[in-house]
Design a protein around this motif. Structure first.
Motif, PDB file in Angstrom:
ATOM      1  N   MET A   1     -48.224  62.581  28.567  1.00 13.53           N
ATOM      2  CA  MET A   1     -49.140  62.526  29.841  1.00 13.53           C
ATOM      3  C   MET A   1     -48.058  61.599  30.841  1.00 13.53           C
ATOM      4  O   MET A   1     -47.706  60.689  30.561  1.00 13.53           O
ATOM      5  N   ALA A   2     -47.838  62.420  32.112  1.00 14.80           N
ATOM      6  CA  ALA A   2     -47.064  61.800  32.971  1.00 14.80           C
ATOM      7  C   ALA A   2     -47.873  61.051  34.030  1.00 14.80           C
ATOM      8  O   ALA A   2     -48.919  61.348  34.145  1.00 14.80           O
ATOM      9  N   LYS A   3     -47.259  60.100  34.662  1.00 17.56           N
ATOM     10  CA  LYS A   3     -48.000  59.255  35.834  1.00 17.56           C
ATOM     11  C   LYS A   3     -47.690  59.481  37.008  1.00 17.56           C
ATOM     12  O   LYS A   3     -46.397  59.457  37.149  1.00 17.56           O
ATOM     13  N   LEU A   4     -48.330  59.660  37.992  1.00 12.24           N
ATOM     14  CA  LEU A   4     -48.017  60.051  39.387  1.00 12.24           C
ATOM     15  C   LEU A   4     -48.854  58.834  40.269  1.00 12.24           C
ATOM     16  O   LEU A   4     -49.993  58.815  40.081  1.00 12.24           O
ATOM     17  N   VAL A   5     -47.963  58.290  40.992  1.00 17.68           N
ATOM     18  CA  VAL A   5     -48.636  57.259  41.873  1.00 17.68           C
ATOM     19  C   VAL A   5     -48.771  57.809  43.370  1.00 17.68           C
ATOM     20  O   VAL A   5     -47.606  58.343  43.930  1.00 17.68           O
ATOM     21  N   ARG A   6     -49.930  57.350  43.738  1.00 19.67           N
ATOM     22  CA  ARG A   6     -50.114  57.963  45.251  1.00 19.67           C
ATOM     23  C   ARG A   6     -50.309  56.891  46.070  1.00 19.67           C
ATOM     24  O   ARG A   6     -51.380  56.042  45.682  1.00 19.67           O
ATOM     25  N   LYS A   7     -49.368  56.825  47.009  1.00 21.57           N
ATOM     26  CA  LYS A   7     -49.301  55.674  47.714  1.00 21.57           C
ATOM     27  C   LYS A   7     -50.360  55.652  48.668  1.00 21.57           C
ATOM     28  O   LYS A   7     -50.797  56.487  49.284  1.00 21.57           O
ATOM     29  N   SER A   8     -51.094  54.238  49.002  1.00 24.57           N
ATOM     30  CA  SER A   8     -52.168  54.311  49.897  1.00 24.57           C
ATOM     31  C   SER A   8     -51.688  54.254  51.208  1.00 24.57           C
ATOM     32  O   SER A   8     -50.698  53.379  51.697  1.00 24.57           O
ATOM     33  N   PRO A   9     -52.444  55.012  52.091  1.00 24.34           N
ATOM     34  CA  PRO A   9     -51.865  54.922  53.500  1.00 24.34           C
ATOM     35  C   PRO A   9     -52.314  53.690  54.295  1.00 24.34           C
ATOM     36  O   PRO A   9     -51.821  53.433  55.483  1.00 24.34           O
ATOM     37  N   VAL A  10     -53.106  53.045  53.825  1.00 26.84           N
ATOM     38  CA  VAL A  10     -54.003  51.904  54.631  1.00 26.84           C
ATOM     39  C   VAL A  10     -53.035  50.854  54.915  1.00 26.84           C
ATOM     40  O   VAL A  10     -52.907  50.567  56.157  1.00 26.84           O
ATOM     41  N   PRO A  11     -52.101  50.176  54.137  1.00 29.04           N
ATOM     42  CA  PRO A  11     -51.250  49.330  54.773  1.00 29.04           C
ATOM     43  C   PRO A  11     -50.348  49.687  55.718  1.00 29.04           C
ATOM     44  O   PRO A  11     -50.082  48.888  56.666  1.00 29.04           O
ATOM     45  N   LEU A  12     -49.961  50.797  55.726  1.00 25.35           N
ATOM     46  CA  LEU A  12     -49.009  51.453  56.832  1.00 25.35           C
ATOM     47  C   LEU A  12     -49.600  51.433  58.105  1.00 25.35           C
ATOM     48  O   LEU A  12     -49.254  51.130  59.221  1.00 25.35           O
ATOM     49  N   TYR A  13     -51.230  51.855  57.958  1.00 28.76           N
ATOM     50  CA  TYR A  13     -51.789  52.039  59.210  1.00 28.76           C
ATOM     51  C   TYR A  13     -52.299  50.574  59.810  1.00 28.76           C
ATOM     52  O   TYR A  13     -52.388  50.293  61.070  1.00 28.76           O
ATOM     53  N   GLY A  14     -52.366  49.643  58.922  1.00 25.65           N
ATOM     54  CA  GLY A  14     -52.585  48.185  59.212  1.00 25.65           C
ATOM     55  C   GLY A  14     -51.575  47.605  59.792  1.00 25.65           C
ATOM     56  O   GLY A  14     -51.527  47.198  61.204  1.00 25.65           O
ATOM     57  N   ALA A  15     -50.216  47.754  59.536  1.00 23.78           N
ATOM     58  CA  ALA A  15     -48.928  47.042  60.172  1.00 23.78           C
ATOM     59  C   ALA A  15     -48.849  47.899  61.414  1.00 23.78           C
ATOM     60  O   ALA A  15     -48.461  47.078  62.350  1.00 23.78           O
ATOM     61  N   LEU A  40     -46.395  39.296  61.519  1.00 26.64           N
ATOM     62  CA  LEU A  40     -47.879  39.693  61.343  1.00 26.64           C
ATOM     63  C   LEU A  40     -47.997  40.960  60.648  1.00 26.64           C
ATOM     64  O   LEU A  40     -48.980  41.221  60.043  1.00 26.64           O
ATOM     65  N   SER A  41     -47.081  41.869  60.884  1.00 24.68           N
ATOM     66  CA  SER A  41     -47.417  43.450  60.551  1.00 24.68           C
ATOM     67  C   SER A  41     -47.236  43.625  59.047  1.00 24.68           C
ATOM     68  O   SER A  41     -47.700  44.012  58.366  1.00 24.68           O
ATOM     69  N   VAL A  42     -46.008  42.708  58.784  1.00 22.02           N
ATOM     70  CA  VAL A  42     -45.981  42.583  57.395  1.00 22.02           C
ATOM     71  C   VAL A  42     -46.807  41.906  56.438  1.00 22.02           C
ATOM     72  O   VAL A  42     -47.230  42.352  55.283  1.00 22.02           O
ATOM     73  N   LEU A  43     -47.292  40.805  57.104  1.00 21.40           N
ATOM     74  CA  LEU A  43     -48.472  40.121  56.444  1.00 21.40           C
ATOM     75  C   LEU A  43     -49.926  41.195  56.414  1.00 21.40           C
ATOM     76  O   LEU A  43     -50.443  41.166  55.123  1.00 21.40           O
ATOM     77  N   ALA A  44     -50.156  41.818  57.346  1.00 24.46           N
ATOM     78  CA  ALA A  44     -51.282  42.637  57.216  1.00 24.46           C
ATOM     79  C   ALA A  44     -50.992  43.830  56.248  1.00 24.46           C
ATOM     80  O   ALA A  44     -52.026  44.049  55.577  1.00 24.46           O
ATOM     81  N   ALA A  45     -49.686  44.367  56.237  1.00 24.68           N
ATOM     82  CA  ALA A  45     -49.517  45.376  55.060  1.00 24.68           C
ATOM     83  C   ALA A  45     -49.623  44.766  53.822  1.00 24.68           C
ATOM     84  O   ALA A  45     -50.288  45.441  52.676  1.00 24.68           O
ATOM     85  N   LEU A  46     -49.268  43.696  53.376  1.00 30.54           N
ATOM     86  CA  LEU A  46     -49.197  42.744  52.161  1.00 30.54           C
ATOM     87  C   LEU A  46     -50.891  42.661  51.714  1.00 30.54           C
ATOM     88  O   LEU A  46     -51.109  42.982  50.658  1.00 30.54           O
ATOM     89  N   VAL A  47     -51.654  42.134  52.805  1.00 31.84           N
ATOM     90  CA  VAL A  47     -52.956  41.994  52.366  1.00 31.84           C
ATOM     91  C   VAL A  47     -53.835  43.107  52.365  1.00 31.84           C
ATOM     92  O   VAL A  47     -54.471  43.552  51.281  1.00 31.84           O
ATOM     93  N   VAL A  51     -55.989  44.834  49.154  1.00 29.55           N
ATOM     94  CA  VAL A  51     -57.413  45.576  49.216  1.00 29.55           C
ATOM     95  C   VAL A  51     -57.420  47.154  48.751  1.00 29.55           C
ATOM     96  O   VAL A  51     -58.451  47.385  48.147  1.00 29.55           O
ATOM     97  N   PHE A  52     -56.480  47.801  49.343  1.00 33.57           N
ATOM     98  CA  PHE A  52     -56.351  49.058  49.331  1.00 33.57           C
ATOM     99  C   PHE A  52     -55.031  49.546  48.214  1.00 33.57           C
ATOM    100  O   PHE A  52     -53.965  49.927  48.641  1.00 33.57           O
ATOM    101  N   PRO A  53     -55.026  49.079  47.105  1.00 28.23           N
ATOM    102  CA  PRO A  53     -53.915  49.523  46.180  1.00 28.23           C
ATOM    103  C   PRO A  53     -53.636  50.924  46.005  1.00 28.23           C
ATOM    104  O   PRO A  53     -54.546  51.815  46.500  1.00 28.23           O
ATOM    105  N   ASP A  54     -52.476  51.037  45.786  1.00 24.35           N
ATOM    106  CA  ASP A  54     -51.980  52.634  45.219  1.00 24.35           C
ATOM    107  C   ASP A  54     -52.771  53.149  44.197  1.00 24.35           C
ATOM    108  O   ASP A  54     -53.166  52.576  43.151  1.00 24.35           O
ATOM    109  N   THR A  55     -52.917  54.621  44.071  1.00 24.07           N
ATOM    110  CA  THR A  55     -53.755  55.271  43.089  1.00 24.07           C
ATOM    111  C   THR A  55     -52.917  55.746  42.230  1.00 24.07           C
ATOM    112  O   THR A  55     -51.811  56.396  42.526  1.00 24.07           O
ATOM    113  N   VAL A  56     -52.949  55.248  40.658  1.00 24.31           N
ATOM    114  CA  VAL A  56     -52.272  56.265  39.763  1.00 24.31           C
ATOM    115  C   VAL A  56     -53.056  57.324  39.078  1.00 24.31           C
ATOM    116  O   VAL A  56     -54.105  57.080  38.452  1.00 24.31           O
TER     117      VAL A  56
END
Length: 217
Positions: A1-15, A40-47, A51-56
């Motif tokens: 079984m392979a694992k595919l990571v789907r990046k959450s777009p929320v951190p990018l939108y927040g930055a 501040l944008s980097v901090l917002a992206a990290l936070v 809260v909205f982690p990537d989906t595996v």
């Protein structure tokens, strides 16, 4: 079984939102303004990533590509082998009767050996045509009928009588499978027998036979 990571777009939108708000509400004409907005944008992206982690996602592996031997008849033989053995294993798991399970194990092992031998010696394919076209599919048909009647959970003259006939027949069928496998080695056995005869004669002629030495004493 392979694992595919789907990046959450929320951190990018927040930055991006930090830059947009800063540009609208605060001045951005000095270097420290740009650095502050960037921090501040980097901090917002990290936070937001917390809260909205990537989906595996777990993705099933693609089915293996069928391996071709280059001989269409042998490729078809291997495909038939895989399907027949898979069905035998399924029926073996489905049928609870211990004796029938042992018979299926025996036939499965012999069937595997028959297919393997013919795949390695394609010239012997005509010898197992009847086995392929009648005996093997009919065996699976009988076992499927037994499985269906056994699963019905009802006793009756037709069900009990038919299941009894199948049980009695399987001993004969398993023995026939063994004979089919044995027949595939007939030519090889004949060749080996001839080789043994020739070797015995040569040993005798050279005086290397143990029996010859004993007879000369």
């Amino acid at each position: 079984m392979a694992k595919l990571v789907r990046k959450s777009p929320v951190p990018l939108y927040g930055a991006a939102a930090v830059w947009a708000v800063w540009g609208l509400l605060l001045p951005m004409y000095a270097l420290w303004h740009l650095l502050a907005a960037a921090g501040l944008s980097v901090l917002a992206a990290l936070v937001l990533r917390k809260v909205f982690p990537d989906t595996v996602l777990t993705v099933p592996d693609p089915p293996p590509e069928p391996v071709s031997t280059g001989n269409p008849e042998i490729d078809a033989l291997i495909d038939q082998r895989d399907k027949a053995l898979s069905e035998m294993r399924r029926l073996n798991d489905a049928i609870a009767d211990e004796k029938i399970s042992q018979q299926i194990d025996r036939m499965e092992k012999t069937t595997q050996a028959i297919f393997t031998h013919v795949a390695e010696h394609p010239q012997k394919l005509p010898q197992i045509r009847r086995f392929l076209n009648y005996y093997l599919p009919t065996t699976l048909k009988l076992l499927n009928a037994y499985d269906r009647m056994d699963s019905a959970g009802v006793a009756g003259a037709n069900i009990d009588g038919t299941m009894g006939k199948i049980e009695s027949m399987l001993d004969t069928v398993a023995a026939a499978y063994d004979k089919q496998l044995d027949a595939l080695f007939a030519d090889e056995a004949l060749d080996i027998s001839a080789e043994i005869t020739v070797m015995e004669q040569m040993l005798c002629q050279e005086g290397l036979s143990g029996q010859n030495q004993m007879g000369g004493r």
